[in-house]
Design a protein around this motif. Structure first.
Motif, PDB file in Angstrom:
ATOM      1  N   PHE A  70     -11.103  10.584  29.691  1.00  0.00           N
ATOM      2  CA  PHE A  70      -9.941  10.699  30.566  1.00  0.00           C
ATOM      3  C   PHE A  70      -9.393  12.108  30.440  1.00  0.00           C
ATOM      4  O   PHE A  70      -9.247  12.639  29.332  1.00  0.00           O
ATOM      5  CB  PHE A  70      -8.878   9.658  30.198  1.00  0.00           C
ATOM      6  N   HIS A  71      -9.114  12.705  31.583  1.00  0.00           N
ATOM      7  CA  HIS A  71      -8.664  14.095  31.648  1.00  0.00           C
ATOM      8  C   HIS A  71      -7.224  14.147  32.154  1.00  0.00           C
ATOM      9  O   HIS A  71      -6.846  13.407  33.068  1.00  0.00           O
ATOM     10  CB  HIS A  71      -9.542  14.916  32.594  1.00  0.00           C
ATOM     11  N   ILE A 125     -11.978  11.499  24.699  1.00  0.00           N
ATOM     12  CA  ILE A 125     -13.380  11.116  24.840  1.00  0.00           C
ATOM     13  C   ILE A 125     -13.695   9.982  23.879  1.00  0.00           C
ATOM     14  O   ILE A 125     -13.466  10.109  22.671  1.00  0.00           O
ATOM     15  CB  ILE A 125     -14.301  12.321  24.545  1.00  0.00           C
ATOM     16  N   ASP A 126     -14.212   8.868  24.403  1.00  0.00           N
ATOM     17  CA  ASP A 126     -14.572   7.747  23.538  1.00  0.00           C
ATOM     18  C   ASP A 126     -16.064   7.464  23.630  1.00  0.00           C
ATOM     19  O   ASP A 126     -16.770   8.038  24.458  1.00  0.00           O
ATOM     20  CB  ASP A 126     -13.762   6.491  23.895  1.00  0.00           C
ATOM     21  N   ALA A 127     -16.537   6.579  22.768  1.00  0.00           N
ATOM     22  CA  ALA A 127     -17.942   6.172  22.748  1.00  0.00           C
ATOM     23  C   ALA A 127     -18.041   4.671  23.003  1.00  0.00           C
ATOM     24  O   ALA A 127     -18.787   3.959  22.350  1.00  0.00           O
ATOM     25  CB  ALA A 127     -18.590   6.531  21.408  1.00  0.00           C
ATOM     26  N   GLY A 128     -17.251   4.196  23.958  1.00  0.00           N
ATOM     27  CA  GLY A 128     -17.174   2.771  24.231  1.00  0.00           C
ATOM     28  C   GLY A 128     -18.061   2.311  25.364  1.00  0.00           C
ATOM     29  O   GLY A 128     -19.141   2.861  25.598  1.00  0.00           O
ATOM     30  N   VAL A 178      -5.050   4.390  22.793  1.00  0.00           N
ATOM     31  CA  VAL A 178      -5.183   2.947  22.554  1.00  0.00           C
ATOM     32  C   VAL A 178      -6.256   2.356  23.454  1.00  0.00           C
ATOM     33  O   VAL A 178      -7.074   1.534  23.017  1.00  0.00           O
ATOM     34  CB  VAL A 178      -3.830   2.240  22.765  1.00  0.00           C
ATOM     35  N   ASN A 179      -6.287   2.765  24.721  1.00  0.00           N
ATOM     36  CA  ASN A 179      -7.332   2.281  25.631  1.00  0.00           C
ATOM     37  C   ASN A 179      -8.717   2.670  25.128  1.00  0.00           C
ATOM     38  O   ASN A 179      -9.656   1.858  25.168  1.00  0.00           O
ATOM     39  CB  ASN A 179      -7.117   2.854  27.030  1.00  0.00           C
ATOM     40  N   ALA A 180      -8.854   3.910  24.664  1.00  0.00           N
ATOM     41  CA  ALA A 180     -10.146   4.373  24.156  1.00  0.00           C
ATOM     42  C   ALA A 180     -10.556   3.583  22.917  1.00  0.00           C
ATOM     43  O   ALA A 180     -11.723   3.219  22.752  1.00  0.00           O
ATOM     44  CB  ALA A 180     -10.080   5.869  23.838  1.00  0.00           C
TER      45      ALA A 180
END
Length: 367
Positions: free
Chosen positions: A355-356, A299-302, A266-268
């Motif tokens: 985030f890992h 992994i996001d593209a934000g 959700v954060n991503a």
């Protein structure tokens, strides 16, 4: 009776065929009906078809279709169309390439199905589930804040009272050192009381009763994707799950792992709100860690993490969201730590953040 046409009408599924060389395009009558066009008065073409796709998804759908054509592979995509009467419909399209004797691509044959009502039903259910989850979180956070306020208020009030008394005793002429020492002793006592309250609350958050069983984290990824698929689709976010096969199971609590991954996903998703619709890509990876553990990557593209602020994100009540509570990442890290693992975030070299989560194989032996 045209049983083929009747079958398409009953199943609300149209068919089409497209010749890449000539551009010739065929639609069945049900295809015309789904797209809100009269087959007697409308001629269709490749351009008309893509013009009817919703503007937020048009470029991405055409790019994926052209990639399938170049590779000569199957095509499957869900997208929205805007009919000429203004209706927005949700379409599931599937197609297969047809090859000639020399293995050259001769045409694509496919179907379109109107899944609008199905998706609306799913969204309604998801909305109710999300509202229930939000209410549950609000109640939980409200109870938590009320507990903190009630428990901490008394020792804090005593701290202020004793500090004032100590100042008065020290300001006396002559100073009453013995009385001031007694007040200082009470200050230390009340400070420790407040600290113990916070420690108990943190223990309550981080050490709920858990049921740890051997669990393949790939299944958690698949479950969470199902939970958020409607929201991701609504926000034009493409999800890729790169899951390592034969991932070793680890002892952990399924619900808590879902909670952590759901919060990170959700954060991503929210981090990509300002990104162009065709650039919103979310990747979830699983793999074996370097030291024998199991590794998650989201992994996001934000917009990425704030400069030098990645650790602050895990502090309770620190948030970059206007409506955020600042508890999600803090609780998630507590859950992972209770399983003997680590959770951290970092900016990607080009765009967005990752985030890992690293969990040890023998996490279930920790308590």
């Amino acid at each position: 009776m045209d049983y083929f046409a009747l079958g398409q009408k009953l199943t609300r599924t149209g068919s089409w065929a497209w010749n890449p060389a000539s551009g010739e395009l065929f639609w069945s009558r049900e295809h015309f009906r789904i797209f809100g066009l009269d087959p007697e008065n409308n001629k269709v073409s490749y351009q008309i078809f893509f013009q009817m796709i919703h503007a937020d998804e048009r470029a991405q759908v055409e790019r994926e279709f052209q990639e399938a054509v170049r590779a000569g592979r199957d095509f499957e995509r869900e997208y929205r169309i805007v009919r000429r009467d203004g209706q927005v419909r949700c379409i599931l399209s599937q197609a297969n390439p047809v090859f000639g004797e020399s293995r050259e691509l001769t045409e694509y044959v496919g179907t379109v199905a109107d899944v609008t009502e199905q998706r609306q039903g799913e969204e309604s259910l998801d909305s109710m589930q999300a509202e229930l989850a939000r209410s549950s979180r609000a109640i939980t956070v409200g109870q938590l804040v009320a507990t903190i306020a009630h428990e901490v208020n008394q020792p804090l009030a005593a701290l202020v009272t004793n500090a004032g008394a100590a100042l008065r005793w020290l300001a006396a002429d002559p100073p009453r050192i013995d009385k001031a020492r007694q007040a200082m002793t009470r200050i230390a006592r009340d400070g420790n009381r407040a600290s113990n309250v916070i420690a108990r609350v943190r223990a309550l958050v981080g050490r709920n009763e858990v049921h740890r069983t051997p669990l393949n984290l790939n299944s958690v990824v698949q479950e969470v994707i199902v939970l958020v698929r409607t929201e991701l689709r609504r926000n034009n976010i493409t999800v890729r799950a790169n899951l390592e096969q034969n991932l070793q199971p680890i002892p952990c609590d399924r619900v808590q792992m879902q909670q952590v991954l759901l919060n990170l996903v959700v954060n991503a998703s929210e981090a990509m709100n300002a990104s162009a619709p065709d650039a919103r890509a979310l990747t979830i990876r699983t793999g074996s860690g370097a030291e024998g553990g199991v590794h998650w990557s989201i992994i996001d593209a934000g917009t990425g993490l704030p400069p030098d602020g990645s650790e602050k994100l895990f502090e309770p009540f620190f948030t970059t969201k206007p409506q955020g509570l600042g508890l999600g990442l803090s609780i998630s890290r507590s859950i992972i730590a209770a399983h003997g693992g680590t959770l951290w975030g970092a900016n990607n070299p080009d765009r967005g953040a990752t985030f890992h989560v690293l969990l040890p194989i023998h996490a279930g032996e920790l308590s």
